[in-house]
Design an enzyme around this catalytic site. Structure first.
Site, mmCIF file in Angstrom:
data_model
loop_
_atom_site.group_PDB
_atom_site.id
_atom_site.type_symbol
_atom_site.label_atom_id
_atom_site.label_comp_id
_atom_site.label_asym_id
_atom_site.label_seq_id
_atom_site.Cartn_x
_atom_site.Cartn_y
_atom_site.Cartn_z
ATOM 1 N N ILE A 1 6.446 -1.476 -15.432
ATOM 2 C CA ILE A 1 7.271 -0.442 -16.570
ATOM 3 C C ILE A 1 8.461 0.244 -15.952
ATOM 4 O O ILE A 1 9.034 0.819 -16.758
ATOM 5 C CB ILE A 1 6.399 0.200 -17.287
ATOM 6 C CG1 ILE A 1 5.281 1.241 -16.429
ATOM 7 C CG2 ILE A 1 5.525 -0.624 -18.340
ATOM 8 C CD1 ILE A 1 4.765 2.023 -17.219
ATOM 9 N N HIS B 1 -1.149 -4.814 -5.504
ATOM 10 C CA HIS B 1 -0.155 -5.509 -6.493
ATOM 11 C C HIS B 1 1.043 -6.001 -5.412
ATOM 12 O O HIS B 1 1.245 -5.554 -4.539
ATOM 13 C CB HIS B 1 0.244 -4.558 -7.462
ATOM 14 C CG HIS B 1 0.791 -3.208 -6.949
ATOM 15 N ND1 HIS B 1 0.131 -2.361 -6.102
ATOM 16 C CD2 HIS B 1 2.094 -2.745 -6.831
ATOM 17 C CE1 HIS B 1 0.602 -1.049 -6.219
ATOM 18 N NE2 HIS B 1 1.873 -1.360 -6.594
ATOM 19 N N HIS C 1 4.872 -7.289 -5.823
ATOM 20 C CA HIS C 1 5.885 -7.113 -6.860
ATOM 21 C C HIS C 1 6.822 -8.469 -6.595
ATOM 22 O O HIS C 1 7.088 -8.935 -5.683
ATOM 23 C CB HIS C 1 7.003 -6.124 -6.591
ATOM 24 C CG HIS C 1 6.331 -4.662 -6.293
ATOM 25 N ND1 HIS C 1 6.633 -3.823 -7.719
ATOM 26 C CD2 HIS C 1 5.563 -3.995 -5.663
ATOM 27 C CE1 HIS C 1 6.189 -2.451 -7.204
ATOM 28 N NE2 HIS C 1 5.549 -2.690 -6.135
#
Ligand SMILES: [Zn+2]
Length: 137
Positions: free
Chosen positions: A31, A91, A93
């Site tokens: 986001i 995570h 990217h």
């Protein structure tokens, strides 16, 4: 984990622009994108670090699948992967990159500054990616 935003997304308690899901992993748009199509891949189980994830090989295979879809959609010149960030839930990217007309890619481009997209644009990007993934499989 209770206060982990990514665990809340996995549990469906927080919204996301989802692009991929299987039983162990989830892919969605960052986001706070740094490029168009900036995607995150997370394990559904809470692990602090990427290298803590038990299915490490599958984790990167999912990332590869997403990378191939992004490569095709955005006609990329290159793709940047990085595995660090502010959220203490593993995570990866994925940044689909297109070379600037004015200059060649440099080290400074590895993590470009944030850019904004409207909700509609984010929705449209997410739909393109999930459609492409369906075509690839
Ligand atoms: Zn978590």
């Amino acid at each position: 984990m209770k206060n982990c935003i990514f665990c809340q997304i996995v549990a469906g308690k927080s919204p996301c622009y989802k692009v991929y899901e299987d039983k162990s992993f989830l892919g969605f748009l960052d986001i706070y994108p740094r490029v168009k199509g900036h995607t995150l891949v997370i394990p559904k189980t809470h692990y602090k670090w990427t290298y803590d994830v038990l299915e490490y090989d599958k984790y990167w295979l999912v990332t590869l699948k997403l990378t191939k879809a992004l490569q095709k959609i955005f006609n990329t010149d290159w793709i940047t992967h990085f595995t660090y960030g502010a959220i203490p839930h593993a995570h990866i990217h994925i940044l689909p990159r297109v070379a600037s007309i004015s200059r060649e890619p440099s080290e400074l481009d590895i993590v470009p500054p944030h850019i904004n997209f409207s909700k509609e644009e984010m929705q449209e990007i997410a739909e393109k990616i999930s459609c492409e993934l369906k075509n690839l499989s």
